[in-house]
Design an enzyme around this catalytic site. Structure first.
Site, PDB file in Angstrom:
ATOM      1  N   TYR A   1     -10.163 -10.567  -6.480  1.00  0.00           N
ATOM      2  CA  TYR A   1      -9.349 -10.659  -7.689  1.00  0.00           C
ATOM      3  C   TYR A   1      -9.745 -11.868  -8.527  1.00  0.00           C
ATOM      4  CZ  TYR A   1      -6.611  -7.183  -5.217  1.00  0.00           C
ATOM      5  OH  TYR A   1      -6.224  -6.051  -4.544  1.00  0.00           O
TER       6      TYR A   1
ATOM      7  N   HIS B   1      -2.740   2.456  -5.762  1.00  0.00           N
ATOM      8  CA  HIS B   1      -3.382   1.214  -5.321  1.00  0.00           C
ATOM      9  C   HIS B   1      -3.601   0.264  -6.497  1.00  0.00           C
ATOM     10  CE1 HIS B   1      -4.960  -0.607  -1.680  1.00  0.00           C
ATOM     11  NE2 HIS B   1      -5.933  -1.141  -2.394  1.00  0.00           N
TER      12      HIS B   1
ATOM     13  N   LYS C   1      -1.718  -2.331   8.027  1.00  0.00           N
ATOM     14  CA  LYS C   1      -2.849  -1.972   8.877  1.00  0.00           C
ATOM     15  C   LYS C   1      -2.770  -2.701  10.206  1.00  0.00           C
ATOM     16  CE  LYS C   1      -6.115  -0.857   5.173  1.00  0.00           C
ATOM     17  NZ  LYS C   1      -7.438  -1.190   4.566  1.00  0.00           N
TER      18      LYS C   1
ATOM     19  N   ARG D   1       0.863  -1.177   0.000  1.00  0.00           N
ATOM     20  CA  ARG D   1       0.000   0.000   0.000  1.00  0.00           C
ATOM     21  C   ARG D   1       0.901   1.229   0.000  1.00  0.00           C
ATOM     22  NH1 ARG D   1      -1.961  -3.530   4.028  1.00  0.00           N
ATOM     23  NH2 ARG D   1      -4.060  -4.358   3.609  1.00  0.00           N
TER      24      ARG D   1
ATOM     25  N   ARG E   1      -0.968  -2.329  -6.865  1.00  0.00           N
ATOM     26  CA  ARG E   1      -1.244  -3.456  -5.966  1.00  0.00           C
ATOM     27  C   ARG E   1      -2.237  -4.426  -6.631  1.00  0.00           C
ATOM     28  NH1 ARG E   1      -1.343  -4.523  -0.259  1.00  0.00           N
ATOM     29  NH2 ARG E   1      -3.385  -5.092   0.566  1.00  0.00           N
TER      30      ARG E   1
ATOM     31  N   HIS F   1      -3.721  -9.107   3.595  1.00  0.00           N
ATOM     32  CA  HIS F   1      -5.148  -9.139   3.901  1.00  0.00           C
ATOM     33  C   HIS F   1      -5.396  -9.982   5.149  1.00  0.00           C
ATOM     34  CE1 HIS F   1      -6.250  -8.303  -0.595  1.00  0.00           C
ATOM     35  NE2 HIS F   1      -6.031  -7.198   0.084  1.00  0.00           N
TER      36      HIS F   1
END
Length: 313
Positions: A300, A265, A189, A164, A268, A291
């Site tokens: 995806y 993004h 995150k 990210r 990515r 994730h």
């Protein structure tokens, strides 16, 4: 409503922001700032629309009607999108969920606030580059210049790791490990760190760039990996401008390869799609991208399935 002390709301908001979020939730500085922005806007609303100054707000003042008025206010008067409204509501939900166990006498009010639904937000089209498009983009930085070598290192690392953009901003030389197998430690995150292998073709690009900027010296370990002219880390906006420059060049050369909108993004997204096309497991892709749930990564697979159906049609 039951009476409460004039200072109960400031006390609990302070505990929530300065103790619960960093210590219990271990939230990132960016999540913390987003929560602060939410409550700053809520305090402004209370002052300007409800005529209650911050120091006089009681916990008992809050019910679902007031929160709904606040959400309408930020959409209609502040011009916030439905997505931003949902971010603000998520922060408010988190605060009142935190309060439930300390103030059970207000449980009915808190439950009603927690029952306020999020608005449906239209799914954005996922833009990504084909392998040919990504190859073109990475061929554009001028390797005869220091800036060009910096830009190639930056874009190559973003594509090779699926970082990210904020994760790239936060990297330092200490995150890189060049002894075989070469890896990079990426903190994302929730301050969770993942170890991602470095591709062999990216390692020499990074080495050249780091030698240019003397980032192998012992004292440089905790410097920003990608600094600006003031030696501070590049901002997300600065990295976006770097990408925009090369996207514009690529669009002039091969417009059919470059979507109308392409952001950091989307690099990515491009990596994830390319890995899936190469037959890489969703589990492995999830771990590379950081994730929490495989359900997030499955988007995806759905994009690829949709492409196949369109091709068959």
């Amino acid at each position: 409503m039951p009476n409460s002390t004039p200072t109960d709301f400031p006390i609990y908001l302070d505990r929530f922001l300065n103790t619960y979020l960093p210590n219990t939730r271990n939230c990132s500085s960016h999540t913390f700032q987003s929560y602060c922005d939410t409550f700053s806007q809520l305090l402004e609303f209370m002052r300007d629309k409800e005529h209650i100054n911050a120091e006089m707000i009681h916990l008992s003042d809050f019910d679902h009607q007031l929160i709904e008025r606040f959400l309408t206010y930020i959409e209609e008067e502040r011009g916030c999108s439905a997505a931003t409204r949902n971010v603000r509501l998520s922060a408010i939900h988190s605060f009142f969920r935190y309060l439930q166990y300390d103030h059970p006498e207000f449980l009915k009010q808190w439950s009603a606030i927690l029952g306020i639904p999020f608005k449906k937000v239209p799914h954005k089209v996922m833009n990504f580059l084909t392998v040919e498009g990504m190859t073109l983009l990475l061929s554009l930085p001028d390797q005869k210049t220091e800036v060009g070598r910096r830009d190639l290192a930056l874009l190559s690392l973003m594509y090779a790791t699926g970082c990210r953009v904020q994760e790239v901003c936060d990297l330092t030389p200490s995150c890189l490990r060049f002894s075989a197998p070469s890896t990079i430690a990426i903190t994302g995150k929730g301050n969770k760190t993942r170890i991602v292998p470095l591709r062999e073709d990216v390692e020499p690009i990074l080495r050249t760039y780091m030698q240019d900027h003397k980032l192998f010296e012992p004292g440089a370990n905790l410097y920003p990996l990608f600094p600006n002219k003031q030696h501070n880390k590049l901002t997300r906006q600065a990295i976006g401008k770097i990408l925009d420059k090369y996207v514009s060049f690529a669009r002039i050369m091969r417009p059919e390869l470059i979507p109308d909108t392409f952001s950091c993004h989307c690099i990515r997204h491009s990596l994830a799609i390319h890995l899936l096309q190469a037959g890489v497991s969703l589990i492995y892709i999830r771990d590379i991208l950081g994730h929490v749930s495989i359900k997030t990564t499955e988007i995806y697979a759905r994009v690829l399935s949709k492409q196949k159906l369109e091709a068959l049609a």
